[in-house]
Scaffold this active site. Structure first.
Site, PDB file in Angstrom:
ATOM      1  N   LYS C  78      47.046  -7.387   2.859  1.00 52.35           N
ATOM      2  CA  LYS C  78      45.867  -8.077   1.966  1.00 52.35           C
ATOM      3  C   LYS C  78      44.760  -6.620   1.352  1.00 52.35           C
ATOM      4  CE  LYS C  78      41.922 -11.272   3.477  1.00 52.35           C
ATOM      5  NZ  LYS C  78      41.111 -12.339   3.920  1.00 52.35           N
ATOM      6  N   SER C 153      40.416 -17.054   3.771  1.00 51.32           N
ATOM      7  CA  SER C 153      41.019 -16.404   2.472  1.00 51.32           C
ATOM      8  C   SER C 153      42.018 -14.823   2.691  1.00 51.32           C
ATOM      9  CB  SER C 153      39.558 -15.036   2.244  1.00 51.32           C
ATOM     10  OG  SER C 153      40.099 -14.638   3.724  1.00 51.32           O
ATOM     11  N   SER C 177      40.671 -17.242   8.461  1.00 50.68           N
ATOM     12  CA  SER C 177      41.640 -17.195   7.308  1.00 50.68           C
ATOM     13  C   SER C 177      43.194 -16.163   7.019  1.00 50.68           C
ATOM     14  CB  SER C 177      40.217 -15.772   6.581  1.00 50.68           C
ATOM     15  OG  SER C 177      39.172 -16.052   5.429  1.00 50.68           O
TER      16      SER C 177
END
Lengths: 477, 94, 486
Positions: C78, C153, C177
């Site tokens: 990420k 997210s 997330s």
């Protein structure tokens, strides 16, 4: 009508740790710009603070020294505002729960003692520095100082005059150095004083206060407060009102002036720093610091009086700084503890005068405690007189030689043989028959003349006590 | 409880610019968010200690030993404006 | 070989028995990324040179006799994890050119294990969002339906996994997330107990809630990846001390006698019928395996969302103050003075949702509102934690939905932030309490995956992984792939 002045001081003492409060970067002063700013100090994305144990120990030490409560639990908070020397956009400080609560400092002004109460002392990080040399309309930011640990020591508004404020600041300054938690260097900003000043009529409530910043010497502290008190009185007497504001002291102009007014009042939005957990100080941590605690000035002063038989004044002078006290005790110890009074006279007298003259601190003294003790030992065993000792000391100041070596090479050894001294005394008396007659005729003052002549004849090396006694005997014949 | 938010004030606190023609739209969204918070007031939290951290941990302490080195040349490669080892910003006026 | 259809454990076996080298496996995924990512935009930055270099090193290590399940295994990070000398954007224009000067601890640990970085995957800017639509680098699409959101997210991580563009990925979970995009994309992801995984180098959104974790096809893969990610880190004061539990050893334990709590507040109004049905089906399967279902209550559940949207923006507003255009990141052109530099750099660098949360955060912390909002939310937070503590007196794990519905359409909720926030109601309480929770695929609805979550007590990740693994041993949802990427 008279006015009363109310002063409270906020002192920022940089703690003398090796590393920053939340990072393992060095705190050494004077490095090239940004060479001591690590990722944490720079506020890089993703970095996190970890608290320095040394900082905590020093805060405990201070708390114990002023008889304060060392908080079992204290919390770090974020104080949010934007400024280029504040890399994260917030300062990590302690707000609601500081590490030290209360405490007292006793000051003495004009022979009167007064207890000044402390509100609190809390830990926080220092900011970097903005350098305003012109980089074509830009300022340069050096973040070496960012993250340096500070202990902010806040007094109650217990001070009533500039003199009291200075006495308090000096006492605190002495204390933090004694404790070894701050180097006290005001020029380098290690010990910074802000003063909250207000005036009011006797019996009336306290007036609105102004905070004076940027004071970097005790002299300026006194002047800044004096100026500010006058200014506030003038404002009120002219029918105006004092506004609560921050004012900078300008030493060159000897005045305080308002900092450029903020557009709106600051709203720092303090909240507990989520990157740090509550600081818990256990009894064991406090005990460990206690065991390591240096002797405090007042206790040392009392001990000097009882252990060394010094008077109050001498003890006070010799305990004024930890370095002087340590030097003095090293001298006494090296002379076997004999006649601590002579050692005191030498440290406060000759040594102090020479240091002042050469603008040196005691740690920079060319004559260290061991060599000083060597000199005093020769006075004590009557190898040399006090007067000759001063010459020897002068020679020691500019060389690495011991007192013994100088005495030997210059032939300064004191004459203590009574037969030899008597012979010289008789020689002098024979040399001045006229003066002898006058003396016998009642001019007692001429005794001193004969002493002087004997000392001259022996180049000052004769033992003065013996000279006195023998001369008295011979003149009486 | 939910006052109308002062968009200019919160923008200033966050060092953000909100232009005059955005203010209404931004304010409307912010106020809608604040509206969600109204139900907090209805919850009885008497005697409940605020909780800042999920775990009851205490702060760990680091030994006071220097381990960081000079990295300014490296980290200043990513800085917008530097000179002579300094970060440059528009003149700081006090 | 269709390596992209394999689990990480299966790929590890391929590497171990030398059926494929790390360089070959890495090239396989790089090729797929080149071929397919245009459709979903899951990567912000692809790092083929770095990947192949790391793969070559891994192959050399293996040739030298080293073994390790993660040695030579490709993964996607990420883009919230700092990777040294690699652009780390946090999906923000603010950090569009930010070459991180250091590795996050997680990156450092996975590098040390010999893992290969394929690239940095998309996300909502600074992890603020539930759809990956708040990215300065374009939306990521759901591989199961290209006009649906992948969740957020960590939407890039989930989408890359679902499309077979990485075998495993890292994610972070502040309010759901990891779990919500895992559910939307049909993959597995675990949000560990707060403090299990170091936050050092993980760009902060809300520090007291953020927690990194693994995302993969299976719970078993997650267990292996988490083993390498978790651990004490002296650089993170909030990182738990001591050793982590063994996440792998108990995977094959039976769930017989396990008490599964079904919180009644998670099955009320707002939960779609299809998600409810899928969740109950999971409960039925575990019951079939011998688990016992019990109803529990988490009475303050509805207060979690407002508490979260006070606390997280408060912390975020402060955490994001460091983006000032001085030491790194975006600086506006020709600032006319200091204030202009701050406001223009930040206004240009941050997207709308980030700005909103900064302003909300500043508001709830400001003088006059602190007690009513921030402090109140912190008190509510304790009530929510207490709800879970009470529930775990009656059950071993809690089962519930991840989100009220499957993935919605791109753009469907962008105009109304509050509607978006409401979709986080089942995931947020876990973050407020700091508990671990795993999201796993539980079926499909209208061609879109549906996920459920298992919530455990503090540091009970081994139990969650065990239960999820046992479920996945008996079901096939987790190994499905969208046809366009199969």
């Amino acid at each position: 009508m008279t006015w009363e002045t109310v002063i409270g001081l906020e002192v920022h003492a940089q703690l003398a740790t090796n590393t920053k409060i939340f990072s393992a970067a060095s705190t050494a002063f004077g490095a090239m710009p940004n060479t001591q700013a690590c990722l944490v100090d720079l506020g890089m994305p993703g970095v996190l603070p970890v608290l320095n144990k040394g900082v905590v120990d020093m805060a405990i030490r201070f708390g114990l020294a002023v008889g304060a409560t060392v908080a079992e639990k204290s919390v770090f908070a974020r104080k949010n505002y934007f400024y280029p020397d504040l890399p994260k956009g917030y300062q990590i400080s302690q707000f609601e729960l500081p590490v030290v609560l209360g405490g007292q400092i006793t000051i003495e002004v004009d022979g009167k003692k007064k207890v000044i109460n402390l509100t609190r002392a809390h830990l926080e990080e220092d900011a970097g520095k903005s350098l305003h040399e012109d980089f074509e309309g830009y300022s340069g930011i050096d973040l070496n100082r960012a993250g340096t640990p500070l202990l902010e020591i806040v007094s109650e508004p217990d001070l009533r005059s500039p003199a009291e404020a200075v006495a308090y600041a000096k006492k605190l300054h002495e204390l933090v150095q004694y404790l070894g938690i701050c180097d006290g260097n005001m020029q380098e900003g290690s010990f910074r004083v802000d003063a909250n000043v207000s005036v009011h009529r006797p019996g009336a409530p306290f007036g609105t206060r102004a905070e004076i910043k940027n004071v970097n010497s005790f002299k300026f502290l006194e002047r800044a407060i004096m100026f500010e008190v006058e200014r506030q009185i003038d404002v009120i007497e002219a029918g105006g009102q004092v506004v609560q504001e921050t004012r900078l002291y300008d030493a060159a102009k000897d005045e305080t002036r308002s900092m450029r007014s903020k557009e709106e009042a600051m709203d720092y939005r303090y909240f507990p720093c989520p990157d740090l957990l509550p600081l818990i100080i256990t009894p064991a941590m406090i005990e460990a610091v206690k065991a390591d605690m240096p002797e405090l000035p007042d206790a040392k002063r009392a001990r000097f009086m009882s252990q060394y038989g010094l008077n109050d004044y001498d003890a006070m002078v010799l305990t004024n700084s930890r370095e002087i006290a340590d030097y003095y005790e090293a001298v006494v110890a090296a002379t076997g503890g004999k006649d601590a009074k002579i050692a005191a006279n030498w440290v406060m007298g000759e040594l102090n005068a020479r240091l002042n003259n050469d603008n040196l601190s005691i740690s920079e003294s060319p004559v260290d405690a061991q060599r000083m003790a060597g000199l005093i030992a020769r006075i004590l065993d009557q190898t040399i007189s006090g007067k000759i000792a001063k010459d020897v000391f002068d020679a020691m100041w500019t060389s690495q030689d011991s007192a013994d070596a100088i005495i030997e090479s210059k032939g300064l050894k004191q004459i203590t043989d009574p037969v030899a001294i008597a012979a010289m005394v008789r020689g002098v008396i024979d040399q001045f028959p006229e003066q002898l007659a006058q003396y016998k005729g009642g001019r007692d003052k001429l005794f001193g003349f004969f002493v002087g002549e004997v000392m001259k004849a022996t180049k000052g090396k004769a033992n003065p006590g013996q000279v006195n006694q023998i001369l008295k005997d011979e003149l009486a014949k | 409880m939910s006052d109308q938010i002062d968009v200019h004030k919160v923008a200033r606190l966050g060092a953000l610019a909100v232009s005059d023609d955005e203010v209404a739209a931004v304010g409307q969204k912010l106020n809608a968010i604040l509206g969600l918070f109204d139900q907090l007031a209805a919850i009885n939290t008497d005697g409940v200690e605020p909780m800042a951290h999920p775990l009851d941990q205490v702060q760990r302490l680091r030994e006071d030993v220097v381990t960081e080195t000079d990295i300014h040349e490296y980290v200043q490669q990513i800085a917008p404006k530097v000179e002579a080892g300094l970060y440059l910003v528009p003149k700081v006026i006090e | 070989m269709n390596f992209h259809q394999m689990t990480m454990v299966q790929l590890a076996e391929q590497l171990r028995n030398k059926s494929v080298s790390s360089v070959e496996l890495t090239q396989y995924f790089l090729d797929r990324m080149a071929q397919f990512d245009g459709q979903i935009n899951s990567y912000i930055t692809q790092t083929p040179d770095l990947a192949l270099a790391q793969a070559a090193v891994a192959d050399a290590r293996r040739a030298a006799g080293e073994d390790g399940l993660l040695l030579g295994m490709p993964l996607a990070h990420k883009d919230i994890f700092c990777t040294k000398d690699v652009i780390t954007t946090c999906a923000s224009k603010m950090l569009a050119n930010f070459k991180a000067p250091y590795n996050a601890t997680v990156v450092e640990k996975l590098n040390a294990a010999g893992m290969v970085t394929l690239g940095k995957v998309n996300m909502d800017e600074f992890a603020m969002g539930s759809t990956t639509e708040n990215s300065a680098f374009g939306v990521t699409r759901n591989p199961w339906s290209l006009d649906a959101v992948p969740g957020g997210s960590s939407g890039g991580s989930a989408a890359a996994l679902a499309a077979g563009l990485a075998p495993v990925a890292t994610g972070t979970d502040t309010g759901g997330s990891i779990r919500q995009p895992a559910a939307f994309c049909g993959v597995t992801g675990i949000k560990p107990t707060y403090g299990s995984v170091s936050r050092y180098g993980m760009i902060a959104y809300a520090s007291s809630l953020d927690q990194g974790g693994p995302m993969a096809k299976t719970a078993e893969d997650c267990a292996h990846l988490l083993s390498a990610m978790a651990g004490f880190d002296e650089r993170d004061s909030t990182c738990a001390e001591g050793a982590r539990p063994d996440y792998v050893a108990g995977l094959n334990d039976s769930v017989k006698g396990l008490r599964i709590g079904l919180p009644k507040e998670y099955f009320g109004e707002g939960l779609s019928a299809e998600v409810k049905a899928a969740t109950m089906a999971v409960a039925a399967e575990l019951e079939k395996q011998g688990a016992v279902l019990v109803e529990v209550s988490l009475p303050n559940t509805s207060a979690a969302m407002p508490a979260y949207y006070v606390i997280a923006p408060a912390e975020a507003s402060s955490n994001l103050s460091r983006y000032d255009g001085v030491r790194f990141g975006h600086r506006c052109d020709n600032p006319k003075d200091l204030k202009d530099m701050y406001t223009r750099s930040r206004s240009e660098g941050f997207g709308a949702e980030v700005k909103r949360r900064i302003m909300v955060g500043a508001y709830v912390l400001s003088a006059g509102y602190y007690d009513a909002y921030y402090l109140k939310a912190q008190r509510v937070r304790r009530l929510i934690k207490q709800d879970f503590v009470n529930a775990f007196d009656q059950c071993d794990v809690i089962l519930g939905p991840v989100a009220p519905t499957p993935a919605w359409k791109l753009g469907e909720k962008t105009a109304d932030p509050t509607a978006m926030y409401l979709a986080d109601i089942y995931t947020i309480p876990v973050n407020l309490a700091g508990l671990p929770a795993i999201a796993l695929p539980a079926g499909f609805s209208g061609g879109l995956p549906v996920g459920v979550q298992l919530i455990g007590n503090y540091f009970s990740e081994p139990k969650l992984l065990n239960v999820a693994h046992q479920y996945q041993q008996a079901t096939q949802h987790h190994i499905q792939m969208p046809a366009a990427f199969a």
